[in-house]
Design a protein around this motif. Sequence first.
Motif, PDB file in Angstrom:
ATOM      1  N   PHE A 115       5.479  41.387  50.044  1.00 48.30           N
ATOM      2  CA  PHE A 115       4.341  40.740  50.692  1.00 48.30           C
ATOM      3  C   PHE A 115       3.277  41.772  51.069  1.00 48.30           C
ATOM      4  CE2 PHE A 115       6.992  36.964  51.479  1.00 48.30           C
ATOM      5  CZ  PHE A 115       6.058  35.986  51.201  1.00 48.30           C
ATOM      6  N   SER A 116       3.732  42.969  51.472  1.00 50.79           N
ATOM      7  CA  SER A 116       2.734  43.937  51.903  1.00 50.79           C
ATOM      8  C   SER A 116       2.243  44.802  50.750  1.00 50.79           C
ATOM      9  CB  SER A 116       3.283  44.784  53.058  1.00 50.79           C
ATOM     10  OG  SER A 116       4.558  45.265  52.752  1.00 50.79           O
ATOM     11  N   SER A 117       3.110  45.605  50.161  1.00 53.75           N
ATOM     12  CA  SER A 117       2.595  46.441  49.074  1.00 53.75           C
ATOM     13  C   SER A 117       3.704  46.770  48.085  1.00 53.75           C
ATOM     14  CB  SER A 117       2.028  47.737  49.633  1.00 53.75           C
ATOM     15  OG  SER A 117       3.097  48.548  50.041  1.00 53.75           O
ATOM     16  N   LEU A 118       3.282  47.096  46.855  1.00 55.45           N
ATOM     17  CA  LEU A 118       4.252  47.450  45.820  1.00 55.45           C
ATOM     18  C   LEU A 118       3.984  48.896  45.403  1.00 55.45           C
ATOM     19  CD1 LEU A 118       3.801  44.187  43.738  1.00 55.45           C
ATOM     20  CD2 LEU A 118       5.909  44.862  44.892  1.00 55.45           C
ATOM     21  N   PRO A 119       5.046  49.622  45.026  1.00 54.01           N
ATOM     22  CA  PRO A 119       4.849  51.015  44.600  1.00 54.01           C
ATOM     23  C   PRO A 119       4.102  51.058  43.262  1.00 54.01           C
ATOM     24  CG  PRO A 119       7.099  50.328  44.206  1.00 54.01           C
ATOM     25  CD  PRO A 119       6.444  49.202  44.934  1.00 54.01           C
ATOM     26  N   THR A 120       3.187  52.023  43.125  1.00 53.86           N
ATOM     27  CA  THR A 120       2.411  52.084  41.875  1.00 53.86           C
ATOM     28  C   THR A 120       3.021  53.048  40.862  1.00 53.86           C
ATOM     29  OG1 THR A 120       1.011  53.691  42.965  1.00 53.86           O
ATOM     30  CG2 THR A 120       0.195  51.424  42.890  1.00 53.86           C
ATOM     31  N   PHE A 264      12.074  41.369  29.794  1.00 55.51           N
ATOM     32  CA  PHE A 264      11.691  42.252  28.678  1.00 55.51           C
ATOM     33  C   PHE A 264      10.218  42.106  28.327  1.00 55.51           C
ATOM     34  CE2 PHE A 264      16.369  42.195  27.832  1.00 55.51           C
ATOM     35  CZ  PHE A 264      16.553  43.524  28.170  1.00 55.51           C
ATOM     36  N   THR A 265       9.676  40.887  28.439  1.00 55.84           N
ATOM     37  CA  THR A 265       8.233  40.730  28.200  1.00 55.84           C
ATOM     38  C   THR A 265       7.455  41.610  29.177  1.00 55.84           C
ATOM     39  OG1 THR A 265       8.582  38.440  27.538  1.00 55.84           O
ATOM     40  CG2 THR A 265       6.329  39.077  28.062  1.00 55.84           C
ATOM     41  N   PHE A 266       7.829  41.544  30.454  1.00 56.46           N
ATOM     42  CA  PHE A 266       7.135  42.346  31.473  1.00 56.46           C
ATOM     43  C   PHE A 266       7.268  43.847  31.160  1.00 56.46           C
ATOM     44  CE2 PHE A 266       7.597  38.948  35.092  1.00 56.46           C
ATOM     45  CZ  PHE A 266       6.756  38.107  34.374  1.00 56.46           C
ATOM     46  N   LEU A 267       8.478  44.259  30.803  1.00 53.93           N
ATOM     47  CA  LEU A 267       8.702  45.685  30.536  1.00 53.93           C
ATOM     48  C   LEU A 267       7.872  46.146  29.349  1.00 53.93           C
ATOM     49  CD1 LEU A 267      12.591  45.984  30.917  1.00 53.93           C
ATOM     50  CD2 LEU A 267      10.862  46.889  32.465  1.00 53.93           C
ATOM     51  N   PHE A 268       7.895  45.369  28.259  1.00 55.00           N
ATOM     52  CA  PHE A 268       7.173  45.783  27.049  1.00 55.00           C
ATOM     53  C   PHE A 268       5.667  45.765  27.289  1.00 55.00           C
ATOM     54  CE2 PHE A 268      11.058  44.095  24.605  1.00 55.00           C
ATOM     55  CZ  PHE A 268      11.676  45.331  24.700  1.00 55.00           C
ATOM     56  N   PHE A 289       4.627  45.062  38.457  1.00 49.13           N
ATOM     57  CA  PHE A 289       3.943  44.036  39.261  1.00 49.13           C
ATOM     58  C   PHE A 289       2.741  44.633  40.000  1.00 49.13           C
ATOM     59  CE2 PHE A 289       8.343  41.829  39.723  1.00 49.13           C
ATOM     60  CZ  PHE A 289       8.151  41.155  38.527  1.00 49.13           C
ATOM     61  N   SER A 290       2.893  45.877  40.477  1.00 53.60           N
ATOM     62  CA  SER A 290       1.805  46.474  41.264  1.00 53.60           C
ATOM     63  C   SER A 290       0.546  46.645  40.409  1.00 53.60           C
ATOM     64  CB  SER A 290       2.232  47.811  41.850  1.00 53.60           C
ATOM     65  OG  SER A 290       2.165  48.814  40.860  1.00 53.60           O
ATOM     66  N   GLY A 291       0.717  46.797  39.099  1.00 52.92           N
ATOM     67  CA  GLY A 291      -0.437  46.959  38.217  1.00 52.92           C
ATOM     68  C   GLY A 291      -1.198  45.652  37.986  1.00 52.92           C
ATOM     69  N   TRP A 292      -0.639  44.538  38.441  1.00 58.61           N
ATOM     70  CA  TRP A 292      -1.261  43.235  38.178  1.00 58.61           C
ATOM     71  C   TRP A 292      -1.976  42.661  39.400  1.00 58.61           C
ATOM     72  CZ3 TRP A 292       3.565  40.826  35.298  1.00 58.61           C
ATOM     73  CH2 TRP A 292       3.689  41.462  34.066  1.00 58.61           C
ATOM     74  N   GLY A 293      -2.218  43.493  40.384  1.00 55.57           N
ATOM     75  CA  GLY A 293      -2.982  43.059  41.557  1.00 55.57           C
ATOM     76  C   GLY A 293      -2.323  41.930  42.336  1.00 55.57           C
ATOM     77  N   LEU A 294      -3.152  41.019  42.819  1.00 51.42           N
ATOM     78  CA  LEU A 294      -2.655  39.924  43.649  1.00 51.42           C
ATOM     79  C   LEU A 294      -1.655  39.055  42.882  1.00 51.42           C
ATOM     80  CD1 LEU A 294      -2.766  38.389  46.316  1.00 51.42           C
ATOM     81  CD2 LEU A 294      -4.629  37.009  45.374  1.00 51.42           C
ATOM     82  N   LEU A 295      -1.986  38.781  41.593  1.00 54.94           N
ATOM     83  CA  LEU A 295      -1.079  37.973  40.775  1.00 54.94           C
ATOM     84  C   LEU A 295       0.299  38.645  40.715  1.00 54.94           C
ATOM     85  CD1 LEU A 295      -0.622  35.588  38.820  1.00 54.94           C
ATOM     86  CD2 LEU A 295      -1.285  37.133  36.961  1.00 54.94           C
ATOM     87  N   GLY A 296       0.280  39.964  40.558  1.00 58.13           N
ATOM     88  CA  GLY A 296       1.531  40.719  40.504  1.00 58.13           C
ATOM     89  C   GLY A 296       2.337  40.554  41.776  1.00 58.13           C
ATOM     90  N   GLN A 297       1.609  40.539  42.893  1.00 55.76           N
ATOM     91  CA  GLN A 297       2.306  40.398  44.168  1.00 55.76           C
ATOM     92  C   GLN A 297       2.957  39.014  44.284  1.00 55.76           C
ATOM     93  OE1 GLN A 297      -0.366  42.054  46.952  1.00 55.76           O
ATOM     94  NE2 GLN A 297       1.225  42.472  48.455  1.00 55.76           N
ATOM     95  N   ILE A 298       2.213  38.005  43.829  1.00 56.15           N
ATOM     96  CA  ILE A 298       2.767  36.641  43.865  1.00 56.15           C
ATOM     97  C   ILE A 298       3.997  36.565  42.959  1.00 56.15           C
ATOM     98  CG2 ILE A 298       2.312  34.220  43.282  1.00 56.15           C
ATOM     99  CD1 ILE A 298      -0.659  34.797  43.969  1.00 56.15           C
ATOM    100  N   ILE A 299       3.884  37.178  41.773  1.00 56.89           N
ATOM    101  CA  ILE A 299       5.025  37.166  40.853  1.00 56.89           C
ATOM    102  C   ILE A 299       6.208  37.911  41.458  1.00 56.89           C
ATOM    103  CG2 ILE A 299       5.854  37.992  38.612  1.00 56.89           C
ATOM    104  CD1 ILE A 299       3.194  37.306  37.456  1.00 56.89           C
ATOM    105  N   ALA A 300       5.925  39.044  42.091  1.00 57.40           N
ATOM    106  CA  ALA A 300       7.004  39.833  42.694  1.00 57.40           C
ATOM    107  C   ALA A 300       7.738  39.011  43.755  1.00 57.40           C
ATOM    108  CB  ALA A 300       6.446  41.111  43.317  1.00 57.40           C
ATOM    109  N   VAL A 301       6.969  38.395  44.650  1.00 57.23           N
ATOM    110  CA  VAL A 301       7.602  37.610  45.712  1.00 57.23           C
ATOM    111  C   VAL A 301       8.423  36.472  45.107  1.00 57.23           C
ATOM    112  CG1 VAL A 301       7.179  36.065  47.671  1.00 57.23           C
ATOM    113  CG2 VAL A 301       5.892  38.199  47.471  1.00 57.23           C
TER     114      VAL A 301
END
Length: 443
Positions: A115-120, A264-268, A289-301
Motif C-alpha cells: 500500500f505504501s511503497s514497492l522496492p525499485t 511468467f508474463t510479468f517476469l518476461f 510492480f514498482s515499475g508500473w506506477g499506481l497500476l503496479g501498486q494495485i496489482i501488487a496489493v
Amino acid sequence: MNKFTRIGFILAAAGSAVGLGNIWKFPYVTGEFGGGAFVIVYLLAIVFIGLGVFIAESLMGQHTESDVSSAFVKMSKSNNPNWKYAGFMILAGMLILSFYSVVLGWILNYVVASFSSLPTQSSVAGATFGALTKDVGTQIFYHTLIAGTVIFIVLKGIKEGIEKVNLILMPLLAVILFGLLLYAISLDSFSTAISFMFVADWSKIDEHALLAALGQAFFTLSLATGTMLTYSASLPKDANFVKTSFTVAFIDTMVAIISGLIIFTFLFEAGAPSAAGPGLVFISLPVIFSGWGLLGQIIAVSFFIALVFAGITSAVSMIEPALLFFTERFKMTRQKATILCGSIFYSFGIIALLSMSDAWGESLTFFGKNAFDWMDFISSSILMPLGAIVTCIFIGFFVDKNMLEEKFVKHTSLLVFKIWYTLVKYIIPFAVMLLFINKLGLI
Ligand code: TRP
C-alpha cells in the motif's frame, strides 16, 4: 454430524488444494526446471498419481464418516485395531501449518507494505525480504494474526466456519486471478509465457525434476495428511466421490497453470529471469510492480491478497484432521481440541521463525538444518510420502476389493475402478517409494 453441501465440499476441498503451493511454489519450481517439459510431467503426476490417492482418501472418508485413525480401522478387512496408528498422518498437517502460517504472515506483511511503497531494485527487494525473515517481532505479529484467524474460523466448525469462509474467499480469489490474467493477456509477453509453459524442452528433465513434480502433486492436492479424508467424512453420502475428486483436481490444476501464466508474463515483460527460486514472488515481482506506477501498486496489493485468501483456505484444512481426531476419538469438545491444536501449531510456528533469526538461529539449528527447514523436511519428505504409501498399500491389500468395486460402480464404470485399483495397488506406492528413498538420500 454437520455435513457440507456438495458445492460447499467442492469449494472447501479446492480451497484446501489451492494455496501457496499453486501460486507461489508451482511457478518457481516450473521456472527452475525450465518450463514446458516440467509442466507435462507435473500434469501426468496429478492425473496418474495424485488423483489416485485423492480418490482413495475421499472414498475412505465418505464411507466411514470418521477421523483418519478410525477410518483405517473401520475400512480394514477384519477391523484390525492396529490400523489406528495410521492416524500419524494428522501430524504432518499440523507441522506444515506451523511454518505455513509464518509464510502467510510474510505475505500479509507484503499486502500492507504494497500500500505504501514497492522496492525499485532487486538488491533492495532482496534485502527487504531477507530482513523480514530475520525480524522476530514483525514475524510474530503477523504469524499471530494468521494463526488467530485460522483458529477463529475452525472454532466455528465445518459448516459455519470452513464452508462459509470458502464460499466467500474462493469466488473472490477467482475474481482476482481472472483480473490478473486479463491484464497478463493484454501484455506482449503473454505469448512468450505460453510457449515457456507449453513448449517442452526435455533437456532440463532429470530424476530431480520427476521427483519434484511428484512431490508437488502431493502437496498441491493436500494429500497424505488426512486432509481430504477428513473433509470427505463430511461429504454427503450420495455424492459422487469420483466426480468431486476430478473436479477439485481440475480446479487446482487450472489455478496453478493460470498463476504460472500470470507470473511468467510479468517476469518476461520486465526481462527478469524465470529461475529465481523461492524469491520469485517476494523479490522479483515487487520490483516489476514498482515499475508500473499506481497500476503496479494495485496489482501488487491484489496479488498478495489473492495469496492470503488462497493460503487461509488451505491453512484451515491442515488443522481439521487433528481436530476431528481429538473430538471423535477422545470425545473432546471442538473448543478444547482447537485450543490444544492451535497452541501447538502456534508455538511451533514461533520456533520456526526464531530459527531464522540471528539471535536464536544457532541454538535452533540441528545437523545443519534450522527448525523451519526441519519442519518442512519432516512433513513433506518423510510423513507425506509415508502417509501416501501406507494409504495405497492399505487400500490394495487390506481392504475388501468387492466393497471398493461396489462403491465405484455406483457412480462410474468398472473400467475406471480397474484402472484406479491397479494404480493405487501397484504403481503409486512404487513411485512414491522412489521419491521417499531419494529424499532421504538428500539428508
Ligand atoms: N495444498 C495446499 C497448497 O498447495 C497446501 C495444503 C493444504 C496441504 N492442506 C494440506 C499440503 C495438507 C499438505 C497437506 O498450498
